[in-house]
Scaffold this active site. Sequence first.
Site, mmCIF file in Angstrom:
data_model
loop_
_atom_site.group_PDB
_atom_site.id
_atom_site.type_symbol
_atom_site.label_atom_id
_atom_site.label_comp_id
_atom_site.label_asym_id
_atom_site.label_seq_id
_atom_site.Cartn_x
_atom_site.Cartn_y
_atom_site.Cartn_z
ATOM 1 C CG HIS A 98 -2.812 -8.604 -1.756
ATOM 2 N ND1 HIS A 98 -4.012 -7.997 -1.497
ATOM 3 C CD2 HIS A 98 -1.880 -7.952 -1.015
ATOM 4 C CE1 HIS A 98 -3.809 -7.002 -0.637
ATOM 5 N NE2 HIS A 98 -2.523 -6.954 -0.334
ATOM 6 C CD GLU A 170 -0.561 -8.141 3.038
ATOM 7 O OE1 GLU A 170 0.160 -7.155 3.146
ATOM 8 O OE2 GLU A 170 -1.362 -8.295 2.102
ATOM 9 C CB SER A 216 -2.675 -0.493 9.205
ATOM 10 O OG SER A 216 -3.900 -0.488 8.498
HETATM 11 P P1 13P Z 1 -1.811 -1.159 3.925
HETATM 12 O O1 13P Z 1 -0.377 -1.043 4.392
HETATM 13 O O2 13P Z 1 -2.247 0.017 3.124
HETATM 14 O O3 13P Z 1 -2.726 -1.493 5.064
HETATM 15 O O4 13P Z 1 -1.867 -2.398 2.905
HETATM 16 C C1 13P Z 1 -1.304 -3.606 3.272
HETATM 17 C C2 13P Z 1 -1.243 -4.490 2.085
HETATM 18 O O5 13P Z 1 -2.266 -4.943 1.586
HETATM 19 C C3 13P Z 1 0.074 -4.793 1.517
HETATM 20 O O6 13P Z 1 0.009 -5.823 0.586
#
Ligand code: 13P
Length: 251
Positions: A98, A170, A216
């Site tokens: 991550h 992501e 998001s």
């Molecule tokens: P958000 O949905 O809060 O933007 O976070 C995304 C995330 O990092 C999931 O691993």
Amino acid sequence: MSRKKLVIGNWKMHHTGPETHHWWQRWQELDERPDPQQVDLGVAPPFTSLGPLIDLSRHHPLLVGAQNLHWESSGAFTGEVSAEMLAEAGCDFVIIGHSERRQLFGETDTRIARKLAAARRAGLLPVLCVGETADERSAGRTEVVIEEQLQHALDHFEIDDPGALVLAYEPIWAIGTGQTATPAQAQAAHRFLREILAAAADSQVGAGVRILYGGSVKPANAAELAAEDDIDGFLVGGASLDPAAFAAIAR
Ligand code: 13P
């Protein structure tokens, strides 16, 4: 190839044991839960809430996973938890690489590759995250960056079956900012990652690995993202803390 959708909630460092019980109770009380025939669901709570969530969801179609692991099975590694320990505790999957771990905790591509191998050794499904920063995107380097992250991770991880890995795209600029990638931006990145997978393994793997979008994701934008050909579900941060929002995204 048809890929079943998968939606995973990454709770990050949120929800104690009692809060996990409360989340589960509210989840159970929802009028409309997602249809398990249509979508696989998973939640990754903090380590201390894994036990409670595994117990609560024992007879329910919910995958439970951790947010990190150490690559050795055991040893003098204060503060770490191994893949074998997670599997023994009842985890199904583990999030690896991550961006918060890469940026805040010095996670390197080499470590990420070791963690992938450890997950496989213990029979855990790895959910590998890749994504570029805002600066990298504006410099036109998105593809270079995510290709490098994926290639490094695959260096020691042969994918023989599309079910052996889940990828999550992501973009870092979209995480927790409310600035979601457009469906076209996400689709382009997912298609690109799929091509790399096909080249690294074979066309069946390229076509079959599920690629999730994260950054998001909310009930209001989930449907248009999920309509894209190569978006197979979501890795949801903030919105997954609310059972109703999580269910709405998955529906
Ligand atoms: P958000 O949905 O809060 O933007 O976070 C995304 C995330 O990092 C999931 O691993």
